[in-house]
Enzyme design. Structure first.
Site, short mmCIF file in Angstrom:
data_model
loop_
_atom_site.label_atom_id
_atom_site.label_comp_id
_atom_site.label_asym_id
_atom_site.label_seq_id
_atom_site.Cartn_x
_atom_site.Cartn_y
_atom_site.Cartn_z
N ILE A 285 0.83 -1.20 0.00
CA ILE A 285 0.00 0.00 0.00
C ILE A 285 0.86 1.25 0.00
O ILE A 285 0.60 2.21 -0.72
CB ILE A 285 -0.94 0.00 1.23
CG1 ILE A 285 -2.00 -1.09 1.07
CG2 ILE A 285 -1.62 1.35 1.39
CD1 ILE A 285 -2.96 -0.87 -0.07
N SER A 307 12.96 -1.45 5.94
CA SER A 307 13.71 -2.36 5.08
C SER A 307 14.59 -1.59 4.10
O SER A 307 14.09 -0.79 3.31
CB SER A 307 12.75 -3.27 4.31
OG SER A 307 13.41 -3.94 3.27
N GLU A 308 15.89 -1.85 4.15
CA GLU A 308 16.82 -1.13 3.27
C GLU A 308 16.53 -1.42 1.80
O GLU A 308 16.47 -0.49 0.98
CB GLU A 308 18.25 -1.55 3.60
CG GLU A 308 19.30 -0.88 2.72
CD GLU A 308 20.70 -1.43 2.95
OE1 GLU A 308 21.68 -0.71 2.69
OE2 GLU A 308 20.80 -2.60 3.38
N SER A 337 12.71 3.13 12.12
CA SER A 337 11.55 2.45 12.66
C SER A 337 10.53 3.46 13.16
O SER A 337 10.90 4.47 13.76
CB SER A 337 11.96 1.53 13.82
OG SER A 337 10.82 1.05 14.52
N LYS A 363 1.05 -6.86 9.19
CA LYS A 363 -0.34 -7.14 8.83
C LYS A 363 -0.63 -8.61 8.54
O LYS A 363 -1.76 -8.97 8.27
CB LYS A 363 -0.74 -6.30 7.61
CG LYS A 363 0.10 -6.60 6.38
CD LYS A 363 -0.32 -5.73 5.21
CE LYS A 363 0.49 -6.05 3.97
NZ LYS A 363 0.08 -5.25 2.81
N SER A 402 -5.79 1.61 7.92
CA SER A 402 -6.28 0.55 8.80
C SER A 402 -6.78 -0.63 7.97
O SER A 402 -6.50 -0.73 6.78
CB SER A 402 -7.39 1.10 9.71
OG SER A 402 -7.67 0.17 10.74
N LYS A 405 -9.89 -6.05 9.36
CA LYS A 405 -9.64 -7.01 10.45
C LYS A 405 -9.67 -6.33 11.82
O LYS A 405 -9.61 -7.01 12.85
CB LYS A 405 -8.31 -7.72 10.22
CG LYS A 405 -8.33 -8.63 8.99
CD LYS A 405 -6.98 -9.23 8.69
CE LYS A 405 -7.07 -10.18 7.50
NZ LYS A 405 -7.52 -9.51 6.25
N GLU A 546 -7.66 -16.59 12.40
CA GLU A 546 -8.31 -16.27 11.13
C GLU A 546 -9.83 -16.40 11.26
O GLU A 546 -10.35 -17.32 11.86
CB GLU A 546 -7.79 -17.20 10.04
CG GLU A 546 -8.22 -16.80 8.65
CD GLU A 546 -7.51 -17.63 7.58
OE1 GLU A 546 -7.21 -17.07 6.50
OE2 GLU A 546 -7.25 -18.81 7.83
#
Length: 625
Positions: A285, A307-308, A337, A363, A402, A405, A546
């Site tokens: 996203i 993440s680099e 972070s 997620k 958001s 879930k 789930e």
């Protein structure tokens, strides 16, 4: 064995020389009724001079540069001009040599030469195509419009596919032939597939809506034949993809959901000429948000990513996108972070960030279930730290990405996302907060990391089985570009603390999606009734946390918005004092790895958390092997 190019040209020269001789003989025979010429020496000189002159003209016109297998009407035009010049040259030669050769015989020569020289090329092309087509895969082209005709022409000149029939619902085209290919109506497709030994169906409908494409695909699904499609019209017009670049059917075509054109005013409101920051910029996203933001021409874009490699990849892609669209702006790739408030706040202040899209989150439901502490740290405290940084840096607009879930969650991931919503709602009510907070809640996006669609494709390519957790499981789906556009537009609506919900359309049964993907790959579903099928569907059982189905609203109290696919939810929230106390207790529990306490606090929070299991799933909370 393939002849060298020079040898092919020599063969063409000899063939044309022979054609000129035959045309000359036929013209003489028709004029003198089989009487041989009286002066063979002068006639021999005539033929040599005529042949040399004609071949020189053909060479000048580029006739021997044309590849016979691709000969076109333009090349035949060159033949016509060349033969006309050859005929004039014959007229001149018979005058100079004082030969008794009437004018109608010269005209007959011209007609015969045109027929033999041009016709020989067409015949050779047809013979070649017939020989090659026997080795090609026979395909049906669905759509006889401009795109279909271009596709057929490209395939005829290619080495892989041989188009044998068109399908079109335009009655004026049915029962006709286009490029020598018959056109049938859609009701005849099954018979054509069965009787014509067709191996593949190609959709040439780049401008058709997704709802139309869905209807067509549903009609083709029972045929168990592989269906592919050509690119969208925009890609072909831009030159990004050629018409013969075939693709597997997109899953969005199976959903049949036509996107609503975005409102330009809403898209630009908090982006145009502003400094925008996206957290989690390298994710599914986050990266699409960045692409959409670039097109709205902000003053600068700050990419924040842990993440680099993901940061490197999206930074490189966005710079290429700017070059392609002629957009000039500063892009700042920043690592860090979201849990580090000092780092986030320092970046926001340094670049004077005005709008933040907070997409950074864990997620994946089972992974967060197995790593509960990190899920809470990243999703809850990461959101809190980023929001406090935004308040201190006087950011104007803060949008949280958001998930559905978060509604009546049965897993830790959904609960942490709902708690993140509550944090922002509480901050919005705190005194002296100028930052405007809002949240946008939606379901699954196609092609995101962890999505079932690429997993199903991989499993089908490997021969199965396709794994589905439960026969009745359903999910909402939306394309990533549409979700990103709606997020940007929703972020401009309502007041601070608003929760927006995207209209995801109808929920989709995952097992039905798997069946369609199998059938449209040209394979059969293996079942008890069909044990000889190609691929079976295996039910693996629900994963920890789930749900069988997802919801978008906690209650029924919603308010429509200016956009038809955006609604505003009216939901309860906590005061900042109560929220702060809960966060303090949760922070202490995470710090000391008190898993049962974390679970108890999540149950006590007004998140509606109802876990599907009565124990903690964090792997470190279990006895070590």
């Amino acid at each position: 064995m393939q002849l060298p190019r020079s040898m092919k040209r020599l063969v063409s020269l000899l063939a044309d020389a022979t054609a000129i001789l035959v045309a000359l003989i036929v013209a003489h025979v028709l004029a003198y009724l089989y009487q041989p010429p009286s002066d063979l020496l002068r006639w021999a000189f005539l033929y040599v001079a005529l042949t040399i002159g004609s071949l020189a003209v053909f060479t000048k016109l580029g006739l021997y540069r044309a590849v016979v297998r691709y000969v076109s009407f333009r090349a035949l035009g060159s033949v016509l001009v060349g033969v006309f010049v050859s005929t004039l040259w014959l007229w001149a030669l018979r005058t100079m040599l004082q030969l008794d050769f009437p004018g109608h015989a010269v005209a007959n020569y011209g007609l015969m030469a045109l027929l033999m020289i041009g016709g020989s090329r067409l015949i050779m092309r047809e013979i070649y195509h017939r020989m090659v087509s026997r080795r090609k895969r026979r395909v049906l082209i669905y759509g006889a419009g401009s795109a279909g005709r271009q596709l057929a022409q490209a395939l005829m000149n290619g080495e892989q596919f041989h188009p044998v029939v068109f399908v079109d619902d335009d009655r004026t085209l049915q029962r006709t032939t286009i490029l020598g290919i018959p056109v049938i109506d859609p009701s005849q497709v099954e018979d054509a597939v069965t009787s014509g030994q067709i191996e593949r169906i190609l959709l040439a409908l780049p401008s058709a809506t997704r709802s139309v494409r869905k209807q067509i695909l549903e009609s083709l699904q029972p045929l168990n034949i592989r269906v592919q499609t050509i690119p969208g019209m925009a890609d072909m017009v831009n030159g990004d993809i050629s018409i013969d670049s075939l693709q597997d059917v997109n899953i969005e075509d199976l959903l049949g959901r036509d996107p609503v054109a975005p409102d330009t005013t809403l898209m630009q409101k908090h982006i145009r000429d502003k400094v925008v920051m996206v957290t989690g910029a390298g994710g599914s996203i986050g990266s699409e948000l960045c692409r959409q933001i670039i097109l709205q021409k902000p003053r600068a874009l700050v990419l924040f990513e842990l993440s680099e490699y993901s940061l490197y990849a999206i930074d490189r892609e966005l710079r290429q996108l700017c070059d392609r669209h002629g957009v000039s702006l500063d892009i700042f790739p920043m690592m860090g972070s979201v849990q580090n408030q000092a780092r986030v706040e320092g970046i926001m202040k340094a670049f004077k960030v005005q709008t933040v899209y907070h997409a950074a989150a864990y997620k994946h439901v089972p992974l967060v279930e197995f790593n509960m502490v990190e899920g809470v740290r990243n999703n809850v405290f990461g959101t809190w730290a980023t929001a406090e940084a935004a308040i201190n840096a006087r950011v104007q607009q803060f949008v949280l990405i958001s998930t559905d879930k978060a509604v009546r969650p049965t897993n830790v991931m959904g609960t942490t996302k709902r708690l993140a919503e509550l944090v922002l709602q509480s901050l919005a009510e705190r005194e002296n907060v100028s930052t405007r907070f809002c949240m946008v809640r939606f379901g699954n996006v196609l092609g995101s990391s962890g999505s079932v669609v690429p997993l199903f494709k991989q499993q089908i390519e490997l021969g199965g089985p396709v794994t589905v957790t439960h026969p009745d499981i359903t999910r909402y789906f939306m394309t990533i570009p549409e979700a990103a556009q709606l997020v940007i537009q929703a972020g401009t609506m309502g007041s601070t603390g608003s929760v927006f919900v995207l209209d995801m359309g109808e929920p989709v049964r995952i097992v039905d999606m798997a069946k369609k993907m199998i059938n449209l790959s040209g394979l059969e579903l293996r079942t008890r009734d069909n044990p000889d099928g190609d691929i079976e569907i295996s039910f693996t059982g629900l994963r920890p946390g789930e749900k069988l189905y997802e919801e978008l609203l906690i209650g029924d109290n919603v308010v429509p918005c200016a956009h038809p696919r955006i609604m505003q939810a009216q939901e309860d929230f906590m005061t900042w004092s109560a929220m702060h106390d809960l966060l303090q207790l949760l922070d202490n529990a995470c710090e000391h790895a008190l898993y049962d306490t974390i679970r108890k606090l999540l149950l006590q929070a007004p998140c509606g958390y109802t876990p599907s299991e009565d124990h903690v799933n964090d792997l470190l909370a279990r006895p070590l092997l």
